[in-house]
Enzyme design. Structure first.
Site, PDB file in Angstrom:
ATOM      1  NE  ARG A 227      44.778  46.544  44.390  1.00 38.24           N
ATOM      2  CZ  ARG A 227      44.880  47.775  43.871  1.00 38.24           C
ATOM      3  NH1 ARG A 227      44.717  47.972  42.583  1.00 38.24           N
ATOM      4  NH2 ARG A 227      45.185  48.807  44.651  1.00 38.24           N
ATOM      5  CG  HIS A 275      48.371  47.685  38.148  1.00 38.81           C
ATOM      6  ND1 HIS A 275      48.282  46.943  39.299  1.00 38.81           N
ATOM      7  CD2 HIS A 275      47.671  48.826  38.398  1.00 38.81           C
ATOM      8  CE1 HIS A 275      47.568  47.613  40.200  1.00 38.81           C
ATOM      9  NE2 HIS A 275      47.183  48.765  39.675  1.00 38.81           N
TER      10      HIS A 275
HETATM   11  P1  NAP Z   1      35.870  53.281  46.538  1.00 37.46           P
HETATM   12  O1  NAP Z   1      35.635  54.740  46.311  1.00 37.46           O
HETATM   13  O2  NAP Z   1      36.220  52.804  47.882  1.00 37.46           O
HETATM   14  O3  NAP Z   1      34.561  52.518  46.015  1.00 37.46           O
HETATM   15  C1  NAP Z   1      34.376  51.162  46.189  1.00 37.46           C
HETATM   16  C2  NAP Z   1      33.011  50.765  45.639  1.00 37.46           C
HETATM   17  O4  NAP Z   1      32.869  49.343  45.737  1.00 37.46           O
HETATM   18  C3  NAP Z   1      31.855  51.382  46.408  1.00 37.46           C
HETATM   19  O5  NAP Z   1      30.798  51.709  45.530  1.00 37.46           O
HETATM   20  C4  NAP Z   1      31.419  50.230  47.344  1.00 37.46           C
HETATM   21  O6  NAP Z   1      30.061  50.236  47.708  1.00 37.46           O
HETATM   22  C5  NAP Z   1      31.673  49.041  46.450  1.00 37.46           C
HETATM   23  N1  NAP Z   1      31.848  47.814  47.242  1.00 37.46           N
HETATM   24  C6  NAP Z   1      32.784  47.544  48.198  1.00 37.46           C
HETATM   25  N2  NAP Z   1      32.585  46.319  48.719  1.00 37.46           N
HETATM   26  C7  NAP Z   1      31.494  45.808  48.101  1.00 37.46           C
HETATM   27  C8  NAP Z   1      30.771  44.598  48.218  1.00 37.46           C
HETATM   28  N3  NAP Z   1      31.144  43.645  49.092  1.00 37.46           N
HETATM   29  N4  NAP Z   1      29.681  44.415  47.444  1.00 37.46           N
HETATM   30  C9  NAP Z   1      29.278  45.378  46.565  1.00 37.46           C
HETATM   31  N5  NAP Z   1      29.931  46.561  46.396  1.00 37.46           N
HETATM   32  C10 NAP Z   1      31.021  46.766  47.160  1.00 37.46           C
HETATM   33  O7  NAP Z   1      37.025  52.756  45.557  1.00 37.46           O
HETATM   34  P2  NAP Z   1      37.612  53.475  44.244  1.00 37.46           P
HETATM   35  O8  NAP Z   1      38.442  54.634  44.618  1.00 37.46           O
HETATM   36  O9  NAP Z   1      36.484  53.660  43.282  1.00 37.46           O
HETATM   37  O10 NAP Z   1      38.600  52.316  43.720  1.00 37.46           O
HETATM   38  C11 NAP Z   1      38.167  51.008  43.463  1.00 37.46           C
HETATM   39  C12 NAP Z   1      39.335  50.074  43.265  1.00 37.46           C
HETATM   40  O11 NAP Z   1      39.940  50.305  41.989  1.00 37.46           O
HETATM   41  C13 NAP Z   1      40.505  50.255  44.227  1.00 37.46           C
HETATM   42  O12 NAP Z   1      40.254  49.644  45.475  1.00 37.46           O
HETATM   43  C14 NAP Z   1      41.645  49.598  43.478  1.00 37.46           C
HETATM   44  O13 NAP Z   1      41.698  48.221  43.802  1.00 37.46           O
HETATM   45  C15 NAP Z   1      41.261  49.757  42.012  1.00 37.46           C
HETATM   46  N6  NAP Z   1      42.160  50.650  41.270  1.00 37.46           N
HETATM   47  C16 NAP Z   1      42.849  50.154  40.214  1.00 37.46           C
HETATM   48  C17 NAP Z   1      43.661  50.989  39.476  1.00 37.46           C
HETATM   49  C18 NAP Z   1      44.392  50.483  38.272  1.00 37.46           C
HETATM   50  O14 NAP Z   1      45.271  51.200  37.759  1.00 37.46           O
HETATM   51  N7  NAP Z   1      44.096  49.319  37.767  1.00 37.46           N
HETATM   52  C19 NAP Z   1      43.787  52.336  39.827  1.00 37.46           C
HETATM   53  C20 NAP Z   1      43.071  52.802  40.912  1.00 37.46           C
HETATM   54  C21 NAP Z   1      42.244  51.945  41.653  1.00 37.46           C
HETATM   55  P3  NAP Z   1      29.460  51.441  48.598  1.00 37.46           P
HETATM   56  O15 NAP Z   1      29.477  52.642  47.676  1.00 37.46           O
HETATM   57  O16 NAP Z   1      28.090  50.990  48.906  1.00 37.46           O
HETATM   58  O17 NAP Z   1      30.390  51.609  49.774  1.00 37.46           O
HETATM   59  C1  GLV Z   2      46.100  51.393  41.822  1.00 42.47           C
HETATM   60  O1  GLV Z   2      46.009  50.252  41.547  1.00 42.47           O
HETATM   61  C2  GLV Z   2      45.413  52.046  42.903  1.00 42.47           C
HETATM   62  O2  GLV Z   2      44.900  51.372  43.817  1.00 42.47           O
HETATM   63  O3  GLV Z   2      45.369  53.297  42.879  1.00 42.47           O
END
Ligand code: NAP
Ligand code: GLV
Length: 312
Positions: A227, A275
């Site tokens: 983000r 994005h």
């Molecule tokens: P997720 O499954 O919720 O994983 C989040 C990870 O971040 C987990 O490993 C968590 O640790 C870690 N985390 C959270 N807070 C933290 C902190 N304070 N300190 C250290 N580590 C922390 O999320 P995801 O599905 O992988 O997605 C991640 C992010 O990618 C989304 O929230 C979104 O913003 C972004 N995204 C972007 C796109 C794009 O097109 N650019 C697309 C999809 C998603 P734990 O494992 O210990 O809980």
């Molecule tokens: C995209 O940014 C997502 O959060 O899936």
């Protein structure tokens, strides 16, 4: 019963038609033409306008058209009693994996230098270290970060990840929290290419800042596919100026679309992508969303239900 969909205008009709075909028993309406607000029990949204969701008094669930839910929590008038379901799935992982591998390889093999040499008709033969000597670090080892870490490890990179809780992933060194030995500092000290895949929460907002950059080896690169709110833009511009950060690949921004006059657009060390790292489309994303809605309405466990205490 009815469902309301809020996405950008470019794809809203596609979403509506597709969701209607997947959920024929539910009346799928668009945000700007919701009919009687009392009918709406589910809202399927991307960046809903502030104060919008509270207008549906019978809302039972909010579905984020995205893995992140920060765009929903940003609403100061959000009806806090309504559960939030995020969207995950194989397509989302595949697309993010492609994006991260593409850009790590681009930096590892110094493609930007080769492209600018071509403009000068220069035969620039660079000798790069093999992947096992390139240290890549992923901030966030959740659904997306862990998957990208495994893909990079399979290519032979020296991969580490940082998360709140330690992880056991084959071929990936795990760092967690802030402790001295195995925490953020140790993770940053070893990371030449840093990939941010954290959720945006109060604990992670502005985490990509001058102080963090100073803990990376000089000339490290960053890839932010999480983000815009994770990055302090001015700190990055300063660090690019001093060479502390060698280059930045940015997919996400504080304000999207990125304004035409933002200095990132024509910065020689910044690659801007709009994005698109991993967009959710109505076909695969719609299928995942429809399955989650069905499970929710039937009272079955919904793995994508967000733990609102945890905040992501
Ligand atoms: P997720 O499954 O919720 O994983 C989040 C990870 O971040 C987990 O490993 C968590 O640790 C870690 N985390 C959270 N807070 C933290 C902190 N304070 N300190 C250290 N580590 C922390 O999320 P995801 O599905 O992988 O997605 C991640 C992010 O990618 C989304 O929230 C979104 O913003 C972004 N995204 C972007 C796109 C794009 O097109 N650019 C697309 C999809 C998603 P734990 O494992 O210990 O809980
Ligand atoms: C995209 O940014 C997502 O959060 O899936």
């Amino acid at each position: 019963m009815a469902l309301v969909i809020r996405v950008g205008p470019a794809r809203e009709k596609w979403w509506q038609e597709h969701m209607q075909s997947l959920l024929p028993e539910i009346d799928c309406r668009l945000w700007d033409d919701p009919g009687n607000p009392d009918d709406i029990e589910i809202a399927v949204v991307w960046k809903p306008p502030a104060g919008g969701l509270k207008c549906f008094p019978n809302l039972r669930a909010i579905v984020s058209i995205g893995a992140g839910i920060d765009h929903v929590l940003a609403d100061p008038e959000l009806p806090k009693h309504v559960p939030i379901i995020r969207t995950t799935g194989e397509d989302l992982k595949i697309r993010m994996r492609e994006y991260v591998v593409l850009h790590v390889l681009r930096l590892h093999r110094r493609l930007p230098e080769i492209e600018s040499a071509q403009e000068r008709r220069e035969w620039l033969q660079l000798v790069n270290p093999p992947a096992y000597e390139r240290r890549v670090g992923l901030m966030g080892l959740g659904d997306l970060g862990a998957d990208c870490a495994k893909a990079l490890a399979a290519l032979g990179f020296d991969v580490a990840g940082w998360s709140r809780r330690p992880k056991m992933i084959d071929g990936v060194k795990s760092f967690a929290g802030q402790e001295a030995q195995n925490g953020l500092s140790a993770f940053l000290n070893r990371t030449e290419i840093l990939v941010c895949l954290l959720p945006l929460t109060p604990a992670t907002a502005g985490i990509l800042n001058a102080e963090l950059f100073s803990r990376l080896p000089k000339g490290a690169s960053i890839i932010n596919a999480a983000r815009g709110g994770h990055l302090v833009d001015d700190d990055l511009l300063e660090a690019l100026g001093t060479g502390q950060i060698g280059s930045a690949t940015l997919d996400v921004f504080h304000n999207e679309p990125l304004s035409a006059d933002h200095s990132f657009w024509d910065h020689p060390k910044v690659l801007v992508t709009p994005h698109v790292a991993s967009l959710i489309d109505p076909v695969a994303g719609g299928k995942a969303i429809a399955a989650n809605i069905r499970r929710f309405l039937e009272g079955e466990p919904v793995p994508d239900l967000v733990d609102l205490e945890q905040g992501y």
